[in-house]
Design a protein around this motif. Sequence first.
Motif, PDB file in Angstrom:
ATOM      1  N   PHE A 134     -32.273 -41.981  15.658  1.00  0.00           N
ATOM      2  CA  PHE A 134     -33.242 -40.958  15.278  1.00  0.00           C
ATOM      3  C   PHE A 134     -34.490 -41.601  14.698  1.00  0.00           C
ATOM      4  O   PHE A 134     -35.599 -41.134  14.922  1.00  0.00           O
ATOM      5  CB  PHE A 134     -32.633 -39.968  14.281  1.00  0.00           C
ATOM      6  N   PHE A 137     -36.596 -42.379  17.455  1.00  0.00           N
ATOM      7  CA  PHE A 137     -37.356 -41.233  17.938  1.00  0.00           C
ATOM      8  C   PHE A 137     -38.590 -41.000  17.081  1.00  0.00           C
ATOM      9  O   PHE A 137     -39.685 -40.762  17.601  1.00  0.00           O
ATOM     10  CB  PHE A 137     -36.458 -39.990  17.940  1.00  0.00           C
ATOM     11  N   TYR A 164     -54.848 -35.525  26.737  1.00  0.00           N
ATOM     12  CA  TYR A 164     -54.112 -34.254  26.706  1.00  0.00           C
ATOM     13  C   TYR A 164     -52.934 -34.285  27.666  1.00  0.00           C
ATOM     14  O   TYR A 164     -51.817 -33.898  27.333  1.00  0.00           O
ATOM     15  CB  TYR A 164     -55.061 -33.103  27.054  1.00  0.00           C
ATOM     16  N   ILE A 168     -48.970 -33.914  26.678  1.00  0.00           N
ATOM     17  CA  ILE A 168     -47.990 -32.952  27.188  1.00  0.00           C
ATOM     18  C   ILE A 168     -46.787 -33.685  27.761  1.00  0.00           C
ATOM     19  O   ILE A 168     -45.627 -33.420  27.411  1.00  0.00           O
ATOM     20  CB  ILE A 168     -48.634 -32.045  28.252  1.00  0.00           C
ATOM     21  N   ILE A 172     -42.912 -33.954  26.148  1.00  0.00           N
ATOM     22  CA  ILE A 172     -41.727 -33.503  26.886  1.00  0.00           C
ATOM     23  C   ILE A 172     -40.709 -34.628  26.941  1.00  0.00           C
ATOM     24  O   ILE A 172     -39.509 -34.431  26.710  1.00  0.00           O
ATOM     25  CB  ILE A 172     -42.115 -33.033  28.303  1.00  0.00           C
ATOM     26  N   THR A 175     -39.074 -35.063  23.647  1.00  0.00           N
ATOM     27  CA  THR A 175     -38.143 -33.969  23.373  1.00  0.00           C
ATOM     28  C   THR A 175     -36.851 -34.150  24.162  1.00  0.00           C
ATOM     29  O   THR A 175     -35.760 -33.867  23.653  1.00  0.00           O
ATOM     30  CB  THR A 175     -38.795 -32.627  23.704  1.00  0.00           C
ATOM     31  N   LEU A 178     -34.871 -36.428  22.310  1.00  0.00           N
ATOM     32  CA  LEU A 178     -34.292 -35.750  21.155  1.00  0.00           C
ATOM     33  C   LEU A 178     -33.044 -34.954  21.541  1.00  0.00           C
ATOM     34  O   LEU A 178     -32.029 -34.981  20.843  1.00  0.00           O
ATOM     35  CB  LEU A 178     -35.343 -34.826  20.538  1.00  0.00           C
ATOM     36  N   ILE A 179     -33.132 -34.269  22.672  1.00  0.00           N
ATOM     37  CA  ILE A 179     -31.965 -33.522  23.147  1.00  0.00           C
ATOM     38  C   ILE A 179     -30.794 -34.470  23.360  1.00  0.00           C
ATOM     39  O   ILE A 179     -29.659 -34.210  22.927  1.00  0.00           O
ATOM     40  CB  ILE A 179     -32.278 -32.791  24.469  1.00  0.00           C
ATOM     41  N   GLY A 182     -29.339 -35.511  20.179  1.00  0.00           N
ATOM     42  CA  GLY A 182     -28.573 -34.416  19.597  1.00  0.00           C
ATOM     43  C   GLY A 182     -27.183 -34.303  20.212  1.00  0.00           C
ATOM     44  O   GLY A 182     -26.169 -34.157  19.509  1.00  0.00           O
TER      45      GLY A 182
ATOM     46  N   MET B  18     -35.594 -23.128  26.386  1.00  0.00           N
ATOM     47  CA  MET B  18     -36.038 -24.421  26.910  1.00  0.00           C
ATOM     48  C   MET B  18     -36.711 -24.245  28.260  1.00  0.00           C
ATOM     49  O   MET B  18     -37.805 -24.759  28.506  1.00  0.00           O
ATOM     50  CB  MET B  18     -34.828 -25.352  27.023  1.00  0.00           C
ATOM     51  N   PHE B  22     -40.612 -24.842  29.185  1.00  0.00           N
ATOM     52  CA  PHE B  22     -40.911 -25.839  30.193  1.00  0.00           C
ATOM     53  C   PHE B  22     -41.726 -25.225  31.326  1.00  0.00           C
ATOM     54  O   PHE B  22     -42.706 -25.786  31.803  1.00  0.00           O
ATOM     55  CB  PHE B  22     -39.587 -26.412  30.711  1.00  0.00           C
ATOM     56  N   VAL B  25     -45.273 -24.670  30.339  1.00  0.00           N
ATOM     57  CA  VAL B  25     -46.063 -25.908  30.337  1.00  0.00           C
ATOM     58  C   VAL B  25     -46.525 -26.240  31.744  1.00  0.00           C
ATOM     59  O   VAL B  25     -47.680 -26.591  31.979  1.00  0.00           O
ATOM     60  CB  VAL B  25     -45.229 -27.085  29.775  1.00  0.00           C
ATOM     61  N   LYS B  34     -50.323 -24.048  27.445  1.00  0.00           N
ATOM     62  CA  LYS B  34     -49.424 -25.184  27.659  1.00  0.00           C
ATOM     63  C   LYS B  34     -48.837 -25.652  26.335  1.00  0.00           C
ATOM     64  O   LYS B  34     -47.653 -25.947  26.227  1.00  0.00           O
ATOM     65  CB  LYS B  34     -50.176 -26.349  28.302  1.00  0.00           C
ATOM     66  N   ILE B  35     -49.713 -25.730  25.342  1.00  0.00           N
ATOM     67  CA  ILE B  35     -49.219 -26.180  24.035  1.00  0.00           C
ATOM     68  C   ILE B  35     -48.214 -25.180  23.490  1.00  0.00           C
ATOM     69  O   ILE B  35     -47.196 -25.561  22.889  1.00  0.00           O
ATOM     70  CB  ILE B  35     -50.395 -26.376  23.056  1.00  0.00           C
ATOM     71  N   LEU B  38     -45.029 -25.843  25.126  1.00  0.00           N
ATOM     72  CA  LEU B  38     -44.432 -27.056  24.569  1.00  0.00           C
ATOM     73  C   LEU B  38     -43.723 -26.725  23.261  1.00  0.00           C
ATOM     74  O   LEU B  38     -42.618 -27.211  22.990  1.00  0.00           O
ATOM     75  CB  LEU B  38     -45.524 -28.095  24.343  1.00  0.00           C
ATOM     76  N   PHE B  41     -40.503 -25.001  23.907  1.00  0.00           N
ATOM     77  CA  PHE B  41     -39.569 -25.999  24.395  1.00  0.00           C
ATOM     78  C   PHE B  41     -38.966 -26.780  23.222  1.00  0.00           C
ATOM     79  O   PHE B  41     -37.756 -26.976  23.131  1.00  0.00           O
ATOM     80  CB  PHE B  41     -40.347 -26.920  25.343  1.00  0.00           C
ATOM     81  N   GLN B  42     -39.848 -27.226  22.326  1.00  0.00           N
ATOM     82  CA  GLN B  42     -39.351 -28.007  21.197  1.00  0.00           C
ATOM     83  C   GLN B  42     -38.498 -27.162  20.268  1.00  0.00           C
ATOM     84  O   GLN B  42     -37.490 -27.630  19.739  1.00  0.00           O
ATOM     85  CB  GLN B  42     -40.529 -28.623  20.426  1.00  0.00           C
ATOM     86  N   VAL B  45     -34.943 -26.939  21.162  1.00  0.00           N
ATOM     87  CA  VAL B  45     -34.156 -28.115  20.784  1.00  0.00           C
ATOM     88  C   VAL B  45     -33.750 -28.029  19.325  1.00  0.00           C
ATOM     89  O   VAL B  45     -32.623 -28.383  18.962  1.00  0.00           O
ATOM     90  CB  VAL B  45     -34.977 -29.397  21.041  1.00  0.00           C
ATOM     91  N   PHE B  46     -34.682 -27.537  18.496  1.00  0.00           N
ATOM     92  CA  PHE B  46     -34.332 -27.384  17.082  1.00  0.00           C
ATOM     93  C   PHE B  46     -33.126 -26.456  16.942  1.00  0.00           C
ATOM     94  O   PHE B  46     -32.177 -26.753  16.213  1.00  0.00           O
ATOM     95  CB  PHE B  46     -35.504 -26.811  16.277  1.00  0.00           C
ATOM     96  N   LEU B  48     -30.881 -25.882  19.049  1.00  0.00           N
ATOM     97  CA  LEU B  48     -29.681 -26.568  19.536  1.00  0.00           C
ATOM     98  C   LEU B  48     -29.039 -27.365  18.413  1.00  0.00           C
ATOM     99  O   LEU B  48     -27.843 -27.234  18.132  1.00  0.00           O
ATOM    100  CB  LEU B  48     -30.055 -27.487  20.702  1.00  0.00           C
ATOM    101  N   TYR B  49     -29.845 -28.182  17.757  1.00  0.00           N
ATOM    102  CA  TYR B  49     -29.319 -29.015  16.690  1.00  0.00           C
ATOM    103  C   TYR B  49     -28.697 -28.185  15.583  1.00  0.00           C
ATOM    104  O   TYR B  49     -27.591 -28.464  15.118  1.00  0.00           O
ATOM    105  CB  TYR B  49     -30.462 -29.843  16.071  1.00  0.00           C
ATOM    106  N   ALA B  82     -38.099 -33.402  12.966  1.00  0.00           N
ATOM    107  CA  ALA B  82     -38.585 -33.066  14.301  1.00  0.00           C
ATOM    108  C   ALA B  82     -39.622 -31.949  14.250  1.00  0.00           C
ATOM    109  O   ALA B  82     -40.572 -31.949  15.028  1.00  0.00           O
ATOM    110  CB  ALA B  82     -37.410 -32.665  15.192  1.00  0.00           C
TER     111      ALA B  82
END
Lengths: 494, 119, 488
Positions: A134, A137, A164, A168, A172, A175, A178-179, A182, B18, B22, B25, B34-35, B38, B41-42, B45-46, B48-49, B82
Amino acid sequence: MIEQNLCLLLVVIPLIAAPVTAMLPAGRSPWLFTLVITWLCFAMSIWQLTMVLDGSTISYELGGWAPPWGIEYHIDALNAFVALIVSGIAAITLPYALRTVEREIQLQETSLFYAVFLLCLVGLLGIAQTGDVFNLFVFLEISSLSSYVLIAMGKRRRALTAAYQYLIMGSIGATFLLIGIGLIYAETGTLNMQDLHQRLQPILEHRTVHTGFVFMVVGIALKLALFPLHLWLPNAYKYSPSAISVFLSATATKVAVYIMLRIVFTVFSTSFLRITHTEFIFLILGAFGVVFASIAAIVQYDLKRILAYSSIAQISYMVLGMGFASTLGITATVVHVFNHALMKGALFMAAGAIVYRVGSSRFENIYGIGRQMPWTFAAIFVSGLSLIGIPGTAGFISKWYFMLAALEQQAWLIALVILLGSLLSVVYMWKIFEALFFRRSACTAAPVAEAPLSLLVPMWILVLANIYFGINTELTVGVAETAVRLLGVTAYHE
Amino acid sequence: MIDIIIGHYNYWIVILLMMAGFYTVINRGNLIKKIAGLNIFQTSVFLLYISIGYVNEGTTPIIAEGFTRYANPLPHVLILTAIVVGVSTTALGLALVVRIKKAYGTIEEDEIHDKDMSL
Amino acid sequence: MSDQHLLLMAVFTPFAGALAIVLFRHWPNLRETVTLLTAAAVCLIVVTVFMRFDSGTLMAIDIAEPLPGLAIRFEVEALGMLFALVASVLWLVTSIYAIGYMRKHDEKNQTRFYTMFAIAIGSTLGIAFAGNLFTLFLWYELLTISTYPLVAHAGNKKARRGARTYLRILLGTSIGLFLLAILITYTITGSLDFQEGGILAGKLDPAWAGLLYALFIFGIGKAAVMPFHRWLPAAMVAPTPVSALLHAVAVVKAGVFTVLKVTIYIFGTDFITSSGASDWLVWFAGSTILLASLFAMVQDNLKLRLAYSTISQLSYIVLGALLATNMGLLGGALHISMHAFAKITLFFAAGAILITADKSNISDMSGLGRAMPITFTAFLIGSLSIIGLPPFGGMWSKWYLGMGMVETGQWLLLAVLLFSSLLNIAYLLPVPVRGFFGKAKDGTEYVQIKEAPISCLLAMVFTSLACIALFFYPGPFYELALDTSGGR
């Protein structure tokens, strides 16, 4: 006291230096301060390497918390080697950066520029030093975020869109990583790399473990610019400031290669690679990357773009080495991480010198410039020969090992791909040589002087290093072999 | 069967978010969207954890009298980190969008592409 | 001076000379003097090495070890000694020629020319004295790269195109085929040392020997075996001193020298004959000899005709190597020296004609011999040596090659040899004959044209006399070739 905390100091010193740099008045002082810090880091990384050259490892607990609960820095030859490369390139880029940054970045932004540069250095060094996934990461994101900023500071507005797009795609990728982390954590309950290795062994066939592995590999592949996830690289390298092109091309993707090595071989182990047949994926994608990127390089009409695509091809070589999953293969990859940093660093420095004098790297603006800038051209020529892999240069050593690794496994097709890649690199390098030296310039532009000494000297240090490490490979091959041994990779058996 | 859907509802939500993020984006041409994608998407994941960090009938991870089961604090810590990373990325992305708007006059991807090609 | 230092000096003096040439670039006379001095020094050093070698001293030195088990190693043995002697003597002669040529022709970029020339010769000596295949490959590649600016010298589109073909074929074969063959050899045997009897015997399945040998023969593109021969005519865009020394002597001989070294010291002659590795390759060499001679006949441009002639002559040597018999090897090794002296004379003459009379096509040269008698006589002598008639040195090498074919019972190849000698007459003799006895095309009398500059003439006269002298006294070259072929 210093010696015991050396591995942490390598990360902490630039970290503390960064906000200090941001507060310095614009002008020479941020540059000077950053120069001192990077040289300090370089010296420390040399010291650290000497401590682990014989195969021993350093184990450092952060905050006194014992692993696996605390974060551990576990330094072996490979960590120290990557840290050496990163800090070495940073140290040689700084003298180079003085003039180019003055030309390309506005005066009031220079303190911030150097501060972010130091943060990028922190991120990359942290990745090299850490023994916790981690933590890896976090440092990866630190280095990525700062590199987005650095790229965006390029002169043209396309630098913004390039940054930019990189942001992006890079986010991704991170992330995904990160998955993966996890999922692995869910299966094992630990984040320490050495501990993960132990705990994953009995459960390697679990589907969750496989899924986690896939996410991690894809995430890293994005950072690595492995074909077909390489789309962010050409624009990012082309539009970033010259000093940043040099720094990133020589370090960022190499560090990603290191991350891949660590995850695949230390955390998961070589046998896992074979069970999941990931090696085939590496071999196929690597082969495609070499051919595709080399051909893409040939059809470009911009010097920096050719070098960017060439980088993608060279990284694909490193992935091929990982695909062989043998002692020779990984030795080749590790040696090439070093050699490519030298080659590409020198080439981008020369490209930056041309941009410094002419203002553009498009061929139509720089035909025949080699005659007016002979030293720069000579640097491009020698580094180009190294890229092609002419014997007597560092590039040949890498190519030799890659070929041996391929022949050892009788992977004839891959061997031919490696040779084809070499031949294609002759084509695009010679296109550069011819354009810069033998073509007459179309427009009657004002005569251009040779690049200033502060650009030439770092350039030529890297160029001469190319030749030196092509003749004396004790350091590179020696460290690579130690590193490979510690990664637990065995020689190829029938 | 029911168990797979209801019992693992957290994973389904994660996957849904997710993919939504995705897709946004990739498909949306507007840079801010797009942001936003994103971020979604992130966030998935949070979730998930955090969801897998839950221990059945565990309480907050502060040592106290009478409690033996605690929820795992480590995923929470990881996610805090994260989230910070995600926030920084969003901030940086938005700053870039502001600059892009100033330089190009638009924040639609295809319009920017046209402007670059037309030069 | 110790043997090892002498050996190092032999290889690295040209590089030191190159550096000095660059330093003196603003003083042309001084610069030319440096070239001459360096060439003379190298000649002297190589002769000294030869004398020590002849007296039985073993001279070898390792200077670095880039890869485990593979050192950059210099070692003197008979064939390398022969090649080094030829190259160093002819460098001195060509330097004298080049000075006259470049000045008369008012060439640009002369510093670049002399510098790269010196580096090319240094690489050639590196090849000659290479102690293992790795070192040889290193200098081989450096030779290709250092000769590229020489081929592209004129800088115009034609020169660039020719240079590109040159590079494409030479680097393409060396990286794609030669390097592959070297790597395979290393993977099989674990070494790249040159050894008597070769290193592959017993390690390689004879069935694959033919394929590996073919990889070597075609990979050594400098030997110009068809179909990888196009670089040689393409390289004729270079100034004539380049064509003379490099593409009649250094580069092409480096190719066939490498072929001989690989045959004798990597494969070993016994292994080749027992495995039949060369059975089908001899046909490629044989057809190259014939086809190249036929191509030569239809060329009107003198340099192109000489280029195809060279391709044909090179395959004589390759054939000698492929036959792998004592006589064949003797003939091949001897031909390195005989052909070098003869061909360089022909190129010298061609260059002289170009700069004095501004003519490059043979059809324009009728009657020119009367105005340039020395040049054309030299051409005649060179031609007769190539054809293989006594009393010229070329006779000896052809004789032994022929004997080699008789020895192995290759009657068809002998017929090819004899027929191509006839073709040699057909494409070489018309030049001096028409030069002396022909009438100019439009009836002009060449009164204004004088002979070539004095330094060009000196060079030509020396090499043509050498062709004659080598018939009566083939001495050192014969002894060295005999040594190589194992005849002693």
